[in-house]
Design a protein around this motif. Sequence first.
Motif, PDB file in Angstrom:
ATOM      1  N   LEU A 115       0.798  -1.170   0.054  1.00  0.00           N
ATOM      2  CA  LEU A 115       0.021   0.073  -0.153  1.00  0.00           C
ATOM      3  C   LEU A 115       0.932   1.314  -0.164  1.00  0.00           C
ATOM      4  O   LEU A 115       0.507   2.096  -0.704  1.00  0.00           O
ATOM      5  CB  LEU A 115      -0.624   0.047   1.374  1.00  0.00           C
ATOM      6  CG  LEU A 115      -2.378   0.526   1.192  1.00  0.00           C
ATOM      7  CD1 LEU A 115      -3.075  -0.207   0.017  1.00  0.00           C
ATOM      8  CD2 LEU A 115      -3.053   0.075   2.429  1.00  0.00           C
ATOM      9  N   LEU A 137      -8.483   1.893  -5.185  1.00  0.00           N
ATOM     10  CA  LEU A 137      -7.809   1.180  -3.845  1.00  0.00           C
ATOM     11  C   LEU A 137      -7.503   2.160  -2.818  1.00  0.00           C
ATOM     12  O   LEU A 137      -7.987   1.938  -1.652  1.00  0.00           O
ATOM     13  CB  LEU A 137      -6.645   0.384  -4.374  1.00  0.00           C
ATOM     14  CG  LEU A 137      -5.945  -0.521  -2.859  1.00  0.00           C
ATOM     15  CD1 LEU A 137      -6.847  -1.542  -2.508  1.00  0.00           C
ATOM     16  CD2 LEU A 137      -4.489  -0.797  -3.443  1.00  0.00           C
ATOM     17  N   LEU A 138      -7.066   3.397  -3.238  1.00  0.00           N
ATOM     18  CA  LEU A 138      -6.602   4.299  -2.182  1.00  0.00           C
ATOM     19  C   LEU A 138      -7.700   5.332  -2.042  1.00  0.00           C
ATOM     20  O   LEU A 138      -7.430   6.210  -1.186  1.00  0.00           O
ATOM     21  CB  LEU A 138      -5.359   4.927  -2.764  1.00  0.00           C
ATOM     22  CG  LEU A 138      -3.982   4.187  -2.944  1.00  0.00           C
ATOM     23  CD1 LEU A 138      -2.988   4.906  -3.470  1.00  0.00           C
ATOM     24  CD2 LEU A 138      -3.935   3.283  -1.646  1.00  0.00           C
ATOM     25  N   GLY A 139      -8.860   4.826  -2.641  1.00  0.00           N
ATOM     26  CA  GLY A 139     -10.086   6.067  -2.212  1.00  0.00           C
ATOM     27  C   GLY A 139      -9.749   7.454  -2.960  1.00  0.00           C
ATOM     28  O   GLY A 139     -10.314   8.427  -2.216  1.00  0.00           O
ATOM     29  N   SER A 168      -7.316   6.014   4.721  1.00  0.00           N
ATOM     30  CA  SER A 168      -8.385   5.904   4.212  1.00  0.00           C
ATOM     31  C   SER A 168      -8.936   4.435   3.662  1.00  0.00           C
ATOM     32  O   SER A 168      -9.952   4.155   3.829  1.00  0.00           O
ATOM     33  CB  SER A 168      -8.683   6.798   2.841  1.00  0.00           C
ATOM     34  OG  SER A 168      -9.449   6.319   1.700  1.00  0.00           O
ATOM     35  N   LYS A 169      -7.722   3.908   3.009  1.00  0.00           N
ATOM     36  CA  LYS A 169      -8.078   2.465   2.583  1.00  0.00           C
ATOM     37  C   LYS A 169      -8.247   1.614   3.846  1.00  0.00           C
ATOM     38  O   LYS A 169      -9.134   0.814   3.838  1.00  0.00           O
ATOM     39  CB  LYS A 169      -6.641   1.952   2.009  1.00  0.00           C
ATOM     40  CG  LYS A 169      -6.492   0.410   1.875  1.00  0.00           C
ATOM     41  CD  LYS A 169      -7.398   0.020   0.652  1.00  0.00           C
ATOM     42  CE  LYS A 169      -7.524  -1.416   0.573  1.00  0.00           C
ATOM     43  NZ  LYS A 169      -6.700  -2.243   1.551  1.00  0.00           N
ATOM     44  N   HIS A 170      -7.668   1.794   4.756  1.00  0.00           N
ATOM     45  CA  HIS A 170      -7.658   0.966   6.041  1.00  0.00           C
ATOM     46  C   HIS A 170      -9.127   1.231   6.855  1.00  0.00           C
ATOM     47  O   HIS A 170      -9.699   0.444   7.161  1.00  0.00           O
ATOM     48  CB  HIS A 170      -6.433   1.189   7.245  1.00  0.00           C
ATOM     49  CG  HIS A 170      -5.542   0.518   6.994  1.00  0.00           C
ATOM     50  ND1 HIS A 170      -4.168   0.922   7.057  1.00  0.00           N
ATOM     51  CD2 HIS A 170      -5.410  -0.862   7.013  1.00  0.00           C
ATOM     52  CE1 HIS A 170      -3.387  -0.013   7.059  1.00  0.00           C
ATOM     53  NE2 HIS A 170      -3.766  -0.981   6.883  1.00  0.00           N
ATOM     54  N   LYS A 207     -11.818   2.266   5.062  1.00  0.00           N
ATOM     55  CA  LYS A 207     -12.786   1.366   4.227  1.00  0.00           C
ATOM     56  C   LYS A 207     -12.966  -0.190   4.583  1.00  0.00           C
ATOM     57  O   LYS A 207     -13.874  -0.618   4.684  1.00  0.00           O
ATOM     58  CB  LYS A 207     -12.318   1.392   2.823  1.00  0.00           C
ATOM     59  CG  LYS A 207     -13.289   1.843   1.847  1.00  0.00           C
ATOM     60  CD  LYS A 207     -12.800   2.863   0.727  1.00  0.00           C
ATOM     61  CE  LYS A 207     -12.697   4.114   0.959  1.00  0.00           C
ATOM     62  NZ  LYS A 207     -11.911   4.942  -0.031  1.00  0.00           N
ATOM     63  N   GLN A 208     -11.618  -0.859   4.817  1.00  0.00           N
ATOM     64  CA  GLN A 208     -11.584  -2.128   4.936  1.00  0.00           C
ATOM     65  C   GLN A 208     -12.330  -2.631   6.252  1.00  0.00           C
ATOM     66  O   GLN A 208     -12.956  -3.318   6.613  1.00  0.00           O
ATOM     67  CB  GLN A 208     -10.147  -2.568   5.085  1.00  0.00           C
ATOM     68  CG  GLN A 208      -9.802  -3.808   4.297  1.00  0.00           C
ATOM     69  CD  GLN A 208      -8.351  -3.982   4.160  1.00  0.00           C
ATOM     70  OE1 GLN A 208      -7.443  -3.476   4.799  1.00  0.00           O
ATOM     71  NE2 GLN A 208      -8.073  -4.711   3.277  1.00  0.00           N
TER      72      GLN A 208
END
Lengths: 217, 217
Positions: A14, A81-83, B206-208, B210-211
């Motif tokens: 990431l 993926l990274l929004g 942001s990715k975390h 979302k997850q």
Amino acid sequence: MYEYNKNAVTTQALHRMPYYIQQLRILQNENIETVSAPRIAERLNLNEVQVRKDFAAVSSVKGKPKAGFSVSELLDNMEELLGYNNADEAVLVGTGSIAHAILAHEGFQNYGLKIVAAFDTNTDGIGSEINGIKILPSDKISNLCRRMQVHIGIITVPAQQAQVVCDQLVAGGVLAIWNFAPVHLSVPDYILVQNENLVASLAMLSKHLKQAMKTKI
Amino acid sequence: MYEYNKNAVTTQALHRMPYYIQQLRILQNENIETVSAPRIAERLNLNEVQVRKDFAAVSSVKGKPKAGFSVSELLDNMEELLGYNNADEAVLVGTGSIAHAILAHEGFQNYGLKIVAAFDTNTDGIGSEINGIKILPSDKISNLCRRMQVHIGIITVPAQQAQVVCDQLVAGGVLAIWNFAPVHLSVPDYILVQNENLVASLAMLSKHLKQAMKTKI
DNA sequence: TAGATTGTTAATCGATTAACAATC
DNA sequence: TAGATTGTTAATCGATTAACAATC
């Protein structure tokens, strides 16, 4: 069967994504349609297999032997993926120079962050505006976060106040905290804290430098 | 014999140091003289063995069973390790909001960084001052770095200009670069680049998030 | 076809965690 | 002494790198 956690995107991977995105955009501007993992690896000083695995993990389309991966597909998948395309709303607490820098950073909105409110613990600045965002008193944090369903909090207050602010954010239902204060924050398990400790980074740099100079002499 | 690389301080351990220092200072203010690894581990949500190993790696004095480690010894050793007591000189390039934040951060000097000059690629700001430091034109970078024997360069210019500035710093004999531009810099092997990519950090958060929300729902 | 490149399995490396004897 | 804590060796875990067959 159906154990499709196979090529998961790791935390480290990431971290590499924004650099891939940077390189891919350069290629896209040059109207280059496909790119191989070894090429990108060379440009970013990474291992070829690592890049290939990262690409395989995010790409919705398989790479083609000899040709490589589709630049535009990779870009779409990584930005998704990274929004980058759907900004999360966030609140910011603190009005020091780091807060100013974040608020001034027009770019953030393109990268998935929209700051909808700013707070200060110091009564002096309350009511004033920074970059068009009005500064509110910090006792409104919990309430406003809950009411607006904000899930990200950014802490830029001095170290001594960070934990209190953090607790207020958590009380307001915030799920992720971007912490610029140089302290460890105690939070419930389900809260994600990302520490941005400039002093720590600097110390690392200085330490490495010292070591490098020692081995060189 | 004499293979004393035994308890080396790893990069990750180095990252934990500033948090140890923070906790140790709290204890020192309370006049507490010794502390055990499990206690600190609990406060920082770390593994007990990890903390003990980190302490053992930096401490000039051994820990004592039952008692723990000397707070003041640990603090001295860690601050020495991170170079808090003898500031490296650095130059800063760029005059945007991040540059302002860095220059405004009085604290840095206590943490091993003394900014001795600032540059801008944009002619507009040249000659003006930020926090008492005069802004010089960027074509002076190499010369001044070499003349003043500065070893650290801080890059806060926009992405497009970062590589050019980087090359100028390297030409001036800088050995370590603190890079706030969201791009990969190409440098010779012996140069240390530390990337401080806020956009990347944000994307991770942001990715975390979302997850986390996905698994929760 | 020949060769660059992919995808996958195995080996390596580094860091964290577990287990446990030594010690104040 | 009993028990908390250290220091060290071994086991585990995760990520990177190497090796190699498959493929366009």
